[in-house]
Every structure is written in C-alpha cells, then in structure tokens.
Scaffold this active site. Structure first.
Site, mmCIF file in Angstrom:
data_model
loop_
_atom_site.group_PDB
_atom_site.id
_atom_site.type_symbol
_atom_site.label_atom_id
_atom_site.label_comp_id
_atom_site.label_asym_id
_atom_site.label_seq_id
_atom_site.Cartn_x
_atom_site.Cartn_y
_atom_site.Cartn_z
ATOM 1 N N GLY A 114 -92.234 14.000 -29.228
ATOM 2 C CA GLY A 114 -92.099 14.420 -27.833
ATOM 3 C C GLY A 114 -92.301 13.343 -26.780
ATOM 4 O O GLY A 114 -92.516 13.647 -25.613
ATOM 5 N N ASP A 146 -85.798 6.030 -33.901
ATOM 6 C CA ASP A 146 -86.736 7.141 -34.067
ATOM 7 C C ASP A 146 -87.641 7.217 -32.847
ATOM 8 O O ASP A 146 -88.383 6.275 -32.557
ATOM 9 C CB ASP A 146 -87.564 6.880 -35.340
ATOM 10 C CG ASP A 146 -88.587 7.971 -35.635
ATOM 11 O OD1 ASP A 146 -88.572 9.016 -34.965
ATOM 12 O OD2 ASP A 146 -89.396 7.752 -36.567
ATOM 13 N N GLY A 147 -87.567 8.361 -32.155
ATOM 14 C CA GLY A 147 -88.438 8.601 -31.013
ATOM 15 C C GLY A 147 -87.655 8.870 -29.743
ATOM 16 O O GLY A 147 -86.880 8.034 -29.295
ATOM 17 N N GLY A 148 -87.826 10.076 -29.220
ATOM 18 C CA GLY A 148 -87.170 10.431 -27.962
ATOM 19 C C GLY A 148 -85.660 10.537 -28.061
ATOM 20 O O GLY A 148 -84.951 10.404 -27.055
ATOM 21 N N MET A 207 -96.291 5.626 -41.650
ATOM 22 C CA MET A 207 -97.070 5.001 -40.579
ATOM 23 C C MET A 207 -98.483 4.861 -41.137
ATOM 24 O O MET A 207 -99.404 5.607 -40.794
ATOM 25 C CB MET A 207 -97.011 5.869 -39.322
ATOM 26 C CG MET A 207 -95.684 5.714 -38.592
ATOM 27 S SD MET A 207 -95.319 7.067 -37.491
ATOM 28 C CE MET A 207 -94.593 8.200 -38.667
ATOM 29 N N HIS A 231 -86.237 13.637 -42.231
ATOM 30 C CA HIS A 231 -87.200 12.576 -41.925
ATOM 31 C C HIS A 231 -88.620 13.138 -42.016
ATOM 32 O O HIS A 231 -88.957 14.125 -41.362
ATOM 33 C CB HIS A 231 -86.908 12.053 -40.518
ATOM 34 C CG HIS A 231 -87.719 10.880 -40.095
ATOM 35 N ND1 HIS A 231 -87.409 9.576 -40.463
ATOM 36 C CD2 HIS A 231 -88.826 10.787 -39.318
ATOM 37 C CE1 HIS A 231 -88.283 8.748 -39.932
ATOM 38 N NE2 HIS A 231 -89.166 9.452 -39.231
ATOM 39 N N SER A 238 -86.503 15.313 -37.844
ATOM 40 C CA SER A 238 -87.881 14.998 -38.213
ATOM 41 C C SER A 238 -88.706 16.273 -38.242
ATOM 42 O O SER A 238 -88.849 16.952 -37.223
ATOM 43 C CB SER A 238 -88.493 14.034 -37.193
ATOM 44 O OG SER A 238 -89.904 14.012 -37.369
ATOM 45 N N GLY A 249 -86.748 14.882 -33.617
ATOM 46 C CA GLY A 249 -87.704 15.954 -33.873
ATOM 47 C C GLY A 249 -87.596 17.021 -32.806
ATOM 48 O O GLY A 249 -86.943 18.056 -32.993
ATOM 49 N N MET A 288 -88.282 1.496 -33.887
ATOM 50 C CA MET A 288 -88.964 2.593 -33.181
ATOM 51 C C MET A 288 -88.588 2.565 -31.703
ATOM 52 O O MET A 288 -88.614 1.513 -31.061
ATOM 53 C CB MET A 288 -90.480 2.471 -33.323
ATOM 54 C CG MET A 288 -91.033 2.783 -34.709
ATOM 55 S SD MET A 288 -90.643 4.439 -35.335
ATOM 56 C CE MET A 288 -91.499 5.493 -34.153
ATOM 57 N N ASP A 339 -92.570 12.218 -41.568
ATOM 58 C CA ASP A 339 -93.509 11.262 -40.974
ATOM 59 C C ASP A 339 -94.874 11.359 -41.632
ATOM 60 O O ASP A 339 -95.507 12.415 -41.599
ATOM 61 C CB ASP A 339 -93.660 11.556 -39.478
ATOM 62 C CG ASP A 339 -92.412 11.166 -38.710
ATOM 63 O OD1 ASP A 339 -92.010 9.996 -38.803
ATOM 64 O OD2 ASP A 339 -91.833 12.043 -38.032
ATOM 65 N N GLY A 345 -96.635 7.690 -33.738
ATOM 66 C CA GLY A 345 -97.840 8.527 -33.709
ATOM 67 C C GLY A 345 -97.614 9.947 -33.224
ATOM 68 O O GLY A 345 -98.285 10.861 -33.690
ATOM 69 N N HIS A 357 -91.139 8.073 -43.773
ATOM 70 C CA HIS A 357 -91.549 7.046 -42.804
ATOM 71 C C HIS A 357 -93.072 6.905 -42.866
ATOM 72 O O HIS A 357 -93.795 7.771 -42.385
ATOM 73 C CB HIS A 357 -91.069 7.499 -41.408
ATOM 74 C CG HIS A 357 -91.478 6.600 -40.286
ATOM 75 N ND1 HIS A 357 -91.390 6.985 -38.962
ATOM 76 C CD2 HIS A 357 -91.985 5.336 -40.269
ATOM 77 C CE1 HIS A 357 -91.816 5.997 -38.190
ATOM 78 N NE2 HIS A 357 -92.190 5.000 -38.955
ATOM 79 N N MET A 373 -98.627 9.912 -41.487
ATOM 80 C CA MET A 373 -99.565 9.165 -40.632
ATOM 81 C C MET A 373 -100.953 9.219 -41.258
ATOM 82 O O MET A 373 -101.375 10.260 -41.755
ATOM 83 C CB MET A 373 -99.603 9.798 -39.240
ATOM 84 C CG MET A 373 -98.226 9.910 -38.599
ATOM 85 S SD MET A 373 -98.323 10.437 -36.897
ATOM 86 C CE MET A 373 -96.595 10.800 -36.543
HETATM 87 C C1 DX5 Z 1 -93.162 9.374 -34.207
HETATM 88 C C2 DX5 Z 1 -92.363 9.757 -35.424
HETATM 89 C C3 DX5 Z 1 -91.091 10.416 -35.107
HETATM 90 C C4 DX5 Z 1 -91.204 11.726 -34.392
HETATM 91 C C5 DX5 Z 1 -90.093 11.752 -33.394
HETATM 92 O O1 DX5 Z 1 -94.180 8.529 -34.559
HETATM 93 O O2 DX5 Z 1 -92.078 8.610 -36.205
HETATM 94 O O3 DX5 Z 1 -90.293 10.567 -36.287
HETATM 95 O O4 DX5 Z 1 -91.075 12.843 -35.209
HETATM 96 O O5 DX5 Z 1 -90.225 12.877 -32.597
HETATM 97 P P1 DX5 Z 1 -89.323 13.089 -31.311
HETATM 98 O O6 DX5 Z 1 -87.915 13.207 -31.772
HETATM 99 O O7 DX5 Z 1 -89.857 14.336 -30.723
HETATM 100 O O8 DX5 Z 1 -89.536 11.898 -30.418
HETATM 101 ZN ZN ZN Z 2 -90.632 8.830 -37.868
#
Ligand code: DX5
Ligand code: ZN
Length: 213
Positions: free
Chosen positions: A144, A170-172, A66, A33, A9, A192, A136, A35, A141, A64, A37
């Site tokens: 990290g 996606d996320g963490g 959002m 990926h 990401s 990411g 998710m 993002d 949003g 993606h 927003m």
């Molecule tokens: C969060 C995004 C993710 C984000 C993940 O809303 O959709 O794609 O980049 O970042 P990490 O991998 O750091 O959790």
């Molecule tokens: Zn994402």
C-alpha cells in the site's frame, strides 16, 4: 522484450483464506508473488515455508525473500515448498552469489532485488547468473505504499544492458504506474493492493494489462 507477466502479491490478500484468494486471480496471473519478511531485514514478519507449502495452485510461486542472510537450508525450505523462483536482496547478503548459485543448483530460477536507494552498480556482477532482477519501487516491508518513480532510470539502464532479462517491479503498481514501469523496460509486474483491494480481481488485472501494449 520478454513476455509481460502479472504477479499478484498475496501480502494484500486474506491469508486466512489464501487458496480462495488465489483461485480468484489464477486465471489471469502468470506468477503468484509471495513476500517473506523476517523482522530483521524489514521490521514486519510474514509467512514462512510451512505456509507456502499449503498454497495450492498451478501458477508458479515467485518467492521474494526480504530476509537477512538466508542460509541454504532456509532457502531449501522454500524450494521444497514449491517455489518456482526465489529472489534475494543484495542488501541482505554479504555475498549474494552464494545464495544465487545455491538456488540455481537446486534447479529453480534465481532473482536478485535492490531497494529504491541501492544503485544498479551493486548488482551488475550478478547479471550473468540471475534469471530475474527485482527493482523495488517502494521501500520493502509494507503493502500500500506510493510508487517511487525515481527507480525508473535503473529499470531503463537494466533493459539496455539486458534486453532479454526478466525485470520485475514491486510496490505501488497500479494501471498507471505499471505503464510507467513498462515504458522504462519492466516486464514483470507485482501488484498487491491494486488487485486484492478490489472486489473484482480479474477486472483489476485486466485494467493493469490494458496499459502494457
Ligand atoms: C513490499 C512487498 C510487495 C507488496 C506490494 O515489501 O515486496 O510485494 O506486496 O504491495 P503493493 O502492491 O500494495 O504496493
Ligand atoms: Zn514483494
């Protein structure tokens, strides 16, 4: 189980140098990926379709959204900018089937995403028309954040229902949580921070892949 895919990401990359950043991961990435927003569905605002147009890579772009109620011309902007797939949020659209059929009509892949507290029941009616479901594993949003393991039962149930569907998390995601999600049935891994915070991005991706066997 469908093919394992790694999707770095770029939210955590240096966006002022995005093509250089992508260059460092593209040999090992299956998707990039991106993002998007809008400051409404989620508080932050990130990049737009104009920015996506400036991305130069052969790796397919996994967009993606959002974004609250993305309309046809807005979505078309990302398709024209080179998106390989566009994923919308169930919670952001009154009738997600409209966006899904518009995306598919334009010849690219469509995904639907659910936030950690959204039940799988909300999207069961779309499972026959989407190419991917994004579960998710953090609140959308921000990069990290900590992986929410409570999302795993949804991945498990989804994999049982759809043995061949692309299921993205996606996320963490890091080598440990990717393994957890893999065991639950996920096959597409967005990461990411765990990739772009490392100096050696290739090594970071290989580390994630190690656990996915
Ligand atoms: C969060 C995004 C993710 C984000 C993940 O809303 O959709 O794609 O980049 O970042 P990490 O991998 O750091 O959790
Ligand atoms: Zn994402």
């Amino acid at each position: 189980m469908p093919k394992i895919k790694i999707a770095p990401s770029i939210l955590s990359a240096d966006l002022s140098n995005v093509n250089k950043e992508i260059n460092e991961v593209e040999k090992y990435a299956d998707l990039i990926h991106v993002d998007i927003m809008d400051g409404i569905f989620v508080p932050p605002i990130t990049v737009n379709a104009e920015f996506v147009k400036t991305i130069k890579t052969k790796v397919p772009l996994d967009v993606h959204l959002m974004v609250h109620e993305p309309g046809n011309s807005y979505i078309k902007g990302f398709i024209d900018a080179g998106a390989y797939s566009v994923t919308i949020h169930e919670e952001a659209c009154k009738d997600p089937s409209k966006q899904i059929s518009f995306i598919k009509k334009n010849g690219i892949k469509a995904g639907i995403s659910i936030k950690p507290n959204t039940s799988l029941d909300k999207i069961k009616k779309y499972l026959g028309i989407v190419d991917m479901v994004l579960v998710m594993t953090v609140e959308p949003g921000w990069a990290g954040q900590k992986f929410i393991e409570a999302a795993m039962p949804k991945v498990r149930e989804l994999r049982k229902l759809k043995p061949k569907l692309d299921i993205e998390v996606d996320g963490g995601i890091n080598p440990m949580t990717a393994r957890t999600a893999f065991e639950a049935g996920a096959n597409v891994f967005v990461a990411g921070t765990s990739i772009f915070s490392k100096k050696d991005r290739a090594a970071a991706i290989k580390e994630i892949l190690k656990g996915l066997k």
